[in-house]
Write a protein that holds these residues in place. Sequence first.
Motif, PDB file in Angstrom:
ATOM      1  N   GLU A 109       0.905  -1.099  -0.060  1.00 23.59           N
ATOM      2  CA  GLU A 109      -0.080  -0.098   0.082  1.00 23.59           C
ATOM      3  C   GLU A 109       1.171   1.135   0.025  1.00 23.59           C
ATOM      4  O   GLU A 109       1.696   1.291   0.778  1.00 23.59           O
ATOM      5  CB  GLU A 109      -0.717   0.127   1.186  1.00 23.59           C
ATOM      6  CG  GLU A 109      -0.787  -1.133   1.701  1.00 23.59           C
ATOM      7  CD  GLU A 109      -1.787  -1.680   2.586  1.00 23.59           C
ATOM      8  OE1 GLU A 109      -1.653  -1.398   3.799  1.00 23.59           O
ATOM      9  OE2 GLU A 109      -2.396  -2.359   2.661  1.00 23.59           O
TER      10      GLU A 109
ATOM     11  N   ASN B 112       1.978  -4.846   1.901  1.00 25.14           N
ATOM     12  CA  ASN B 112       0.652  -3.818   1.803  1.00 25.14           C
ATOM     13  C   ASN B 112       0.971  -2.691   1.085  1.00 25.14           C
ATOM     14  O   ASN B 112       1.696  -2.818   0.058  1.00 25.14           O
ATOM     15  CB  ASN B 112       0.456  -3.757   3.178  1.00 25.14           C
ATOM     16  CG  ASN B 112      -0.880  -4.207   3.573  1.00 25.14           C
ATOM     17  OD1 ASN B 112      -1.784  -4.100   2.621  1.00 25.14           O
ATOM     18  ND2 ASN B 112      -1.256  -4.943   4.628  1.00 25.14           N
ATOM     19  N   SER B 113       0.704  -1.535   1.934  1.00 24.97           N
ATOM     20  CA  SER B 113       0.671  -0.327   1.091  1.00 24.97           C
ATOM     21  C   SER B 113       1.819   0.360   1.722  1.00 24.97           C
ATOM     22  O   SER B 113       1.782   1.322   2.260  1.00 24.97           O
ATOM     23  CB  SER B 113      -0.165   0.563   1.275  1.00 24.97           C
ATOM     24  OG  SER B 113      -0.768   0.652   2.547  1.00 24.97           O
TER      25      SER B 113
ATOM     26  N   THR C 235      -3.642  -6.507  -2.285  1.00 30.32           N
ATOM     27  CA  THR C 235      -3.018  -5.301  -1.644  1.00 30.32           C
ATOM     28  C   THR C 235      -2.813  -4.109  -2.675  1.00 30.32           C
ATOM     29  O   THR C 235      -3.377  -4.379  -3.683  1.00 30.32           O
ATOM     30  CB  THR C 235      -1.536  -5.561  -1.239  1.00 30.32           C
ATOM     31  OG1 THR C 235      -0.879  -5.801  -2.741  1.00 30.32           O
ATOM     32  CG2 THR C 235      -0.993  -6.595  -0.408  1.00 30.32           C
ATOM     33  N   VAL C 236      -2.781  -2.916  -2.332  1.00 27.67           N
ATOM     34  CA  VAL C 236      -3.011  -1.747  -3.158  1.00 27.67           C
ATOM     35  C   VAL C 236      -1.888  -1.872  -4.495  1.00 27.67           C
ATOM     36  O   VAL C 236      -2.617  -1.601  -5.527  1.00 27.67           O
ATOM     37  CB  VAL C 236      -2.562  -0.507  -2.323  1.00 27.67           C
ATOM     38  CG1 VAL C 236      -2.567   0.594  -3.324  1.00 27.67           C
ATOM     39  CG2 VAL C 236      -3.605  -0.436  -1.152  1.00 27.67           C
TER      40      VAL C 236
ATOM     41  N   VAL D 209      -5.248  -3.270   3.641  1.00 28.25           N
ATOM     42  CA  VAL D 209      -4.359  -1.960   3.920  1.00 28.25           C
ATOM     43  C   VAL D 209      -3.541  -2.171   5.358  1.00 28.25           C
ATOM     44  O   VAL D 209      -4.739  -2.489   6.332  1.00 28.25           O
ATOM     45  CB  VAL D 209      -5.166  -0.672   4.124  1.00 28.25           C
ATOM     46  CG1 VAL D 209      -4.494   0.356   4.206  1.00 28.25           C
ATOM     47  CG2 VAL D 209      -5.610  -0.462   2.494  1.00 28.25           C
TER      48      VAL D 209
ATOM     49  N   GLN E  40      -5.357   5.234   0.963  1.00 29.15           N
ATOM     50  CA  GLN E  40      -5.255   3.965   0.178  1.00 29.15           C
ATOM     51  C   GLN E  40      -6.354   3.571  -0.158  1.00 29.15           C
ATOM     52  O   GLN E  40      -6.296   2.793  -1.307  1.00 29.15           O
ATOM     53  CB  GLN E  40      -4.383   3.005   1.171  1.00 29.15           C
ATOM     54  CG  GLN E  40      -3.190   3.477   1.535  1.00 29.15           C
ATOM     55  CD  GLN E  40      -2.072   3.282   0.328  1.00 29.15           C
ATOM     56  OE1 GLN E  40      -1.709   2.036   0.295  1.00 29.15           O
ATOM     57  NE2 GLN E  40      -1.680   4.248  -0.124  1.00 29.15           N
TER      58      GLN E  40
ATOM     59  N   ILE F 184     -12.261  -2.263   2.971  1.00 24.87           N
ATOM     60  CA  ILE F 184     -10.796  -2.734   3.389  1.00 24.87           C
ATOM     61  C   ILE F 184     -11.233  -3.944   4.075  1.00 24.87           C
ATOM     62  O   ILE F 184     -11.912  -3.917   4.916  1.00 24.87           O
ATOM     63  CB  ILE F 184     -10.130  -1.664   4.311  1.00 24.87           C
ATOM     64  CG1 ILE F 184      -9.843  -0.405   3.676  1.00 24.87           C
ATOM     65  CG2 ILE F 184      -8.963  -2.330   4.901  1.00 24.87           C
ATOM     66  CD1 ILE F 184      -9.420   0.713   4.444  1.00 24.87           C
TER      67      ILE F 184
END
Length: 479
Positions: A38, A57-58, A352-353, A374, A394, A412
């Motif tokens: 993310e 993740n982000s 994930t982002v 996130v 995000q 999310i």
Amino acid sequence: MKASIVAASVALVGSVAASQHKAHAGFHMRRGGYAEDEVCTVYTTVYATAMPSMVANSTMYAPSPAPETSTSCTEEKEKPVHTIYTPSSTMEPSSEVYSPSPVPESSKPAYPTAPMSSKSAYPVHEPSMPAYPNDVHESSMPAYPAVPESSKPAYPEVPASSKAYTPAPKPSSSAEKPAYTPVPSSTKAAHKPKPTGGSYDNTPYIVTNDKKWAITYTPYANSGDCKTSEEIKSDIKKISELGFTTIRSYSTDCGVFEYVVPECQKYGLKVIYGIFLEAGDKGPFSQYANDQLNDIKEKAHKDSVAMVIVGNECIFNGNCEVGQLGSYIDYVRKELQNNGFPSDVAVTTTETVGIWEEYGASLCAHIDVFTVQVHPYFTQSVSAEEAGDFAAQQLEQAAKVCPEAAAKGKYITEIGWPSAGTPNGKAVAGIEEQKIAMHKIQEKVGSEACLFSFQNDGWKDPGNLDVEQSFGCVEALFY
């Protein structure tokens, strides 16, 4: 900022974030791990990913070899490392994007499908697997009826003889369970529909209670064994007393339909059902995946379904190819509808982002609503105080990949903060920090976020940031 300067800083931060997030991914391993994807430049996420062909993740991290660890909601093959751009403290979007660079196959972490010895920790590109113990010795597992290999859940990598979809009650040490202080029933706010949002928010499937919606729940004890029916009853009662309206289950093992769902029915809780996908012969269209689908078709209460999530960071973990995953999502939807499920029940997947931004365009036509993972802690530039703003940013950033699905609903599906562990830049793990972060997260995105997680997971390897056992957030929610 000059492109050359940004590029240099992104490369550095991205490598750090990737390794950290990867490590987290490997820890969800009884069923799934977490992804570090993310991060966007303040917020624009930059990823350098070598995706193969996927347990949530982000953030940017320097990839470091994930330790070999053993880690069933089920979600193991080596995963790619993602490099993500870490947003600046001002959290203002940047227009610069950088091309991801491939990561050597050897650096990919292992997910639930791989042997226990091959599982890695979050800081490496591992799957976002839910809380499921991997490191369980055969002698410590409860005695459950033998289940054919093809029907075993893919989370806990335990001997086949000890795993079953319908575990028998077994004694468990109460000392292993974290202490929880449920809110008196009389103080619970009445459930009420969320006033604003996409069209899916206005269906019977999404019910929120002010700033509370869902929390992840896996029926595993700290030892890695399946919980007893009495322990599950106590857990679901606490979740209800805390004011949550929904739980997220990653798969159908360890008594999900025997104990978890009946208790949810008792308290009127909705369930986000999951079909966990792993590498090899446990991916889309496999017997392993279809056994979970059949469980949902045959045993799920149609009035309790919130949505169905097919795969947990499956692409991020290298367990699925984009086209195959998209086709399987369509197959699951058709099978559910052919078995009497309402046509408007959302079927989707979560990544994930970074993965959404890199591969998501090919999945947009297959999903009904948009869901993303996130984890603010794995972004070094985000403090506990900034966790809520980061989460909101995000979610909006990732949702732009699939605007039509996001217009119906965007959520999310995993977000939390550890109560103990090694500091990660501005991200500090601690009891007070967790209270602050969870408060901010609920304040900003609570009604559209599934908190991670209900309890600490003592069966997990602590990881290179020593945080993987400490995401249980129930106590922090009283802040």
